[in-house]
Enzyme design. Structure first.
Site, mmCIF file in Angstrom:
data_model
loop_
_atom_site.group_PDB
_atom_site.id
_atom_site.type_symbol
_atom_site.label_atom_id
_atom_site.label_comp_id
_atom_site.label_asym_id
_atom_site.label_seq_id
_atom_site.Cartn_x
_atom_site.Cartn_y
_atom_site.Cartn_z
ATOM 1 N N GLU A 115 -36.033 -36.057 31.610
ATOM 2 C CA GLU A 115 -36.871 -36.387 32.783
ATOM 3 C C GLU A 115 -37.324 -37.851 32.771
ATOM 4 O OE1 GLU A 115 -39.995 -33.433 33.300
ATOM 5 O OE2 GLU A 115 -38.519 -31.920 33.854
ATOM 6 N N GLU A 165 -33.568 -26.861 32.998
ATOM 7 C CA GLU A 165 -34.934 -26.306 32.983
ATOM 8 C C GLU A 165 -35.138 -25.602 34.311
ATOM 9 O OE1 GLU A 165 -38.354 -28.651 31.818
ATOM 10 O OE2 GLU A 165 -37.135 -29.845 30.443
HETATM 11 O O1 AHR Z 1 -40.691 -27.169 29.965
HETATM 12 C C1 AHR Z 1 -41.923 -27.798 30.013
HETATM 13 C C2 AHR Z 1 -41.831 -29.246 30.453
HETATM 14 O O2 AHR Z 1 -41.441 -29.293 31.798
HETATM 15 C C3 AHR Z 1 -40.815 -30.078 29.738
HETATM 16 O O3 AHR Z 1 -41.338 -30.646 28.577
HETATM 17 C C4 AHR Z 1 -40.474 -31.142 30.733
HETATM 18 O O4 AHR Z 1 -39.152 -31.586 30.603
HETATM 19 C C5 AHR Z 1 -40.749 -30.497 32.067
HETATM 20 O O5 AHR Z 1 -41.529 -31.285 32.887
#
Ligand code: AHR
Length: 499
Positions: A172, A291
């Protein structure tokens, strides 16, 4: 309320990549400490890892687990987590305002994965890290030469290279919350140079570049274009991340969110094809949805666990039935896009926005969202089928014409057709007619997850939301008519008689 589905074994989308059934463990909250790892626990193995947790992970049949972050990654020095444990030092984790004891590091995690038969998907730090520290880690993990970091791994007790194939180039990096966030130009350049060096070190690896952190990022789309301009040649995947919230309790809108996820996938797939054309590259890059989940309960509760502690109990969601339905729709979305999405990680796996929960020094249990993933991972293997669906629709605050029915289907390797169906309607059953010609003969199994209240949750003592086997309805002349209960996730398996 009616819906119709037509399905044929000849109408296919693509083979389903096993890596879409992956998950994620970050050094965050209680995911690692008192989650997967708790040396004093009654079920801990000789390495300190909880076997009660492992026995809930195993049935999920995970392909990969992404590690070690997440936002944590962007401040992590992997050298802090290797070597004799009594020499490892506590560090301040700026991403989550927590203490990181470094008791679990690269070797412990990789060896835990080995014991579970799950492949790791490792991240290199491109926040505070450099291309050199990324290559050093790759050398430590995969190196087979008599060189410094490969020798260090040998010295630390692992003679053979771990041979890890999937690597994330940071996490990210577009987000202002990220340690050492970067502009698209800055990230594109460092990702390119890191990727080049990593592939020179080990040409057998595959690399994932960071896409946007979520759909509503102001730079969604332009970020990907710029990043791909710099590093298309050296990478294999671009990442997508998305979590959905239901803060205002508007369930019809919440359940429609998977349609947005589908738009996101389509947009990024187009950008990848355009980049390939513009740069006259020969190889395709695919999507890594590394994610995805529902995430809002903890933030909504306003809890603020004390900062600067080890295993700070943050982001411990307690999922309800509506969350499991959206997770079911998101999984369907991944299957329907099996031609472009090749990797996907349910974020995360234990305690932090997770299907599996633990009590420190106590029990482990599973949440509502565990079940759709469990069944999709078990029966969602094979070829994704292209369905033709007609469904009654509804309008909600954020979208018009949302179908009550969300569906995907898989032609399994043994010839069975497994359908995954969600009825988004909270009050009425959905009368669903499924036309499948003579490709299959009868319903072998119908499992559903439902309840009389979308807000019902499981906890360590009660499990009101769990899968139930239902009586299999008869089929007639290649047609099945079935009533999907209100607010339900369903798996229906169509089989053939011995012909
Ligand atoms: O999964 C939790 C968080 O969400 C992670 O650390 C990040 O990559 C995202 O914003």
């Amino acid at each position: 309320m009616n819906a119709e589905i037509s399905i044929s074994k000849n109408q296919t989308i693509a083979p389903i990549d096993k890596r879409i059934f992956s998950s994620f463990i970050e050094h965050m909250g209680r995911a690692v400490y008192t989650g997967i790892y708790e040396p004093g626990h009654t079920t801990a193995d000789k390495y300190g890892f909880r076997t009660d947790v492992a026995s809930l992970i195993r049935p999920l049949n995970l392909s990969h687990i992404r590690y070690p972050g997440g936002n944590f990654l962007s401040g992590y020095n992997w050298l802090d987590g290797i070597g004799p444990k009594d020499e490892r030092l506590m560090r301040a984790d700026l991403a989550w305002s927590a203490l990181e004891p470094n008791e679990v590091g690269t070797d412990e995690f990789l060896q835990w994965c080995e014991r579970l038969g799950i492949e790791p998907m490792l991240g290199v730090n491109l926040g505070t890290g450099t291309p050199q520290s990324a290559v050093d880690l790759l050398e430590y993990v995969n190196g087979d030469l008599p060189t410094k970091f490969a020798n260090l791994r040998r010295q630390n007790g692992h003679e053979k290279p771990y041979n890890i194939k999937l690597w994330c180039l940071g996490n990210e990096m577009d987000g202002p919350w990220q340690i050492c966030m970067k502009t698209a130009e800055e990230y594109g350049r460092i990702a390119c140079e890191t990727a080049k060096m990593m592939k020179w070190m080990d040409p057998s690896i595959e690399l994932i570049a960071c896409g946007s952190s979520f759909y509503d990022m102001p730079t969604f789309g332009s970020w990907e274009r710029t990043v791909l301009k710099h590093c298309y040649r050296y990478i294999d995947y671009i990442s997508l991340h998305q979590y959905y919230q239901n803060n205002d309790g508007d369930i019809p809108s919440f359940l429609s969110r998977s349609l947005e996820m589908e738009e996101m996938i389509h947009k990024i797939a187009v950008i990848c094809r355009e980049a390939k054309m513009e740069q006259k590259e020969a190889h395709d890059i695919a999507l890594s949805f590394d994610e995805w989940n529902v995430w809002y309960h903890f933030q909504k509760s306003g809890q603020q666990p004390p900062k600067w502690t080890v295993a700070r109990p943050i982001e411990e969601e307690n999922y309800d039935l509506a969350d499991a339905l959206l997770v079911g729709c998101m999984l369907n979305t991944l299957l329907r896009n099996a031609d472009t999405v090749k990797i996907a990680c349910l974020a995360q796996l234990v305690n932090v926005i997770a299907p599996i929960m633990t009590e420190p020094n106590g029990r482990a249990w599973v949440q509502t969202i565990y079940y759709p993933f469990l069944y999709l991972s078990k029966y969602g293997r094979g070829t994704s089928l292209r369905l033709s669906c007609e469904s009654a629709q509804y309008d909600c605050t954020i979208r018009k014409n949302v179908p009550y029915l969300d569906a995907s289907a898989v032609l399994n390797l043994d010839g069975i057709c497994t359908l995954f169906l969600v009825n988004r309607n909270q009050t009425e059953a959905l009368n669903c007619t499924i036309y499948f010609n003579q490709d299959w003969d009868y319903v072998q199994e119908w499992i559903s997850l439902s309840g009389n209240d979308s807000a019902q949750r499981n906890d360590a003592d009660h499990e009101p939301i769990k899968p139930q086997a239902r009586e299999c309805p008869n089929t007639k002349d290649g047609i099945l008519t079935i009533d999907l209960p209100p607010s339900s996730w369903n798996m229906i398996r169509l089989s053939v008689n011995n012909r």
